[in-house]
Design a protein around this motif. Sequence first.
Motif, PDB file in Angstrom:
ATOM      1  N   ASP A  37       0.825  -1.212   0.000  1.00 34.35           N
ATOM      2  CA  ASP A  37       0.000   0.000   0.000  1.00 34.35           C
ATOM      3  C   ASP A  37       0.854   1.254   0.000  1.00 34.35           C
ATOM      4  N   ALA A  38       1.999   1.188   0.668  1.00 38.26           N
ATOM      5  CA  ALA A  38       2.881   2.352   0.777  1.00 38.26           C
ATOM      6  C   ALA A  38       4.323   1.866   0.862  1.00 38.26           C
ATOM      7  N   PHE A  54       3.053   6.899   7.687  1.00 32.13           N
ATOM      8  CA  PHE A  54       2.033   6.873   6.639  1.00 32.13           C
ATOM      9  C   PHE A  54       0.683   7.414   7.105  1.00 32.13           C
ATOM     10  N   LYS A  58      -1.496   9.979   1.289  1.00 34.22           N
ATOM     11  CA  LYS A  58      -2.631   9.832   0.383  1.00 34.22           C
ATOM     12  C   LYS A  58      -2.247   8.828  -0.695  1.00 34.22           C
ATOM     13  N   PRO A  59      -3.129   7.872  -0.997  1.00 39.08           N
ATOM     14  CA  PRO A  59      -2.812   6.856  -2.014  1.00 39.08           C
ATOM     15  C   PRO A  59      -2.432   7.493  -3.347  1.00 39.08           C
ATOM     16  N   GLY A  60      -1.397   6.934  -3.970  1.00 35.31           N
ATOM     17  CA  GLY A  60      -0.971   7.410  -5.276  1.00 35.31           C
ATOM     18  C   GLY A  60      -0.174   8.695  -5.272  1.00 35.31           C
ATOM     19  N   ARG A  61       0.177   9.188  -4.105  1.00 36.53           N
ATOM     20  CA  ARG A  61       0.933  10.448  -4.005  1.00 36.53           C
ATOM     21  C   ARG A  61       2.385  10.152  -3.662  1.00 36.53           C
TER      22      ARG A  61
END
Length: 70
Positions: A37-38, A54, A58-61
Motif C-alpha cells: 500500500d505504501a 504513513f 494519500k494513495p498514489g501520491r
Amino acid sequence: MKDARTLAALSAPFHNISTLRYLHYHRFLRSRPGQYDAIFLTDLRDVCFQGDPFVNAKPGRLRFFVEEPP
C-alpha cells in the motif's frame, strides 16, 4: 522504457553502486504489483520513527522529506 533492465543498460555509465539500488527497488516493486500500500525509502542507516510515517499519506501520491540542519 518497458523494464528496469533496459533502463539500467542505457543508464549504466551514469550510475554508481549507491544509485543503482533505486533501479533494484523499482524492479522489485514492479515484480509485485498491488502487494504494498505504501513504500518508504530512506538513505540513512538508522531511522527512528516517533509515529506512523504513513498516517497522513494519500494513495498514489509521492512525498519527499528532507532533514533540516540543526
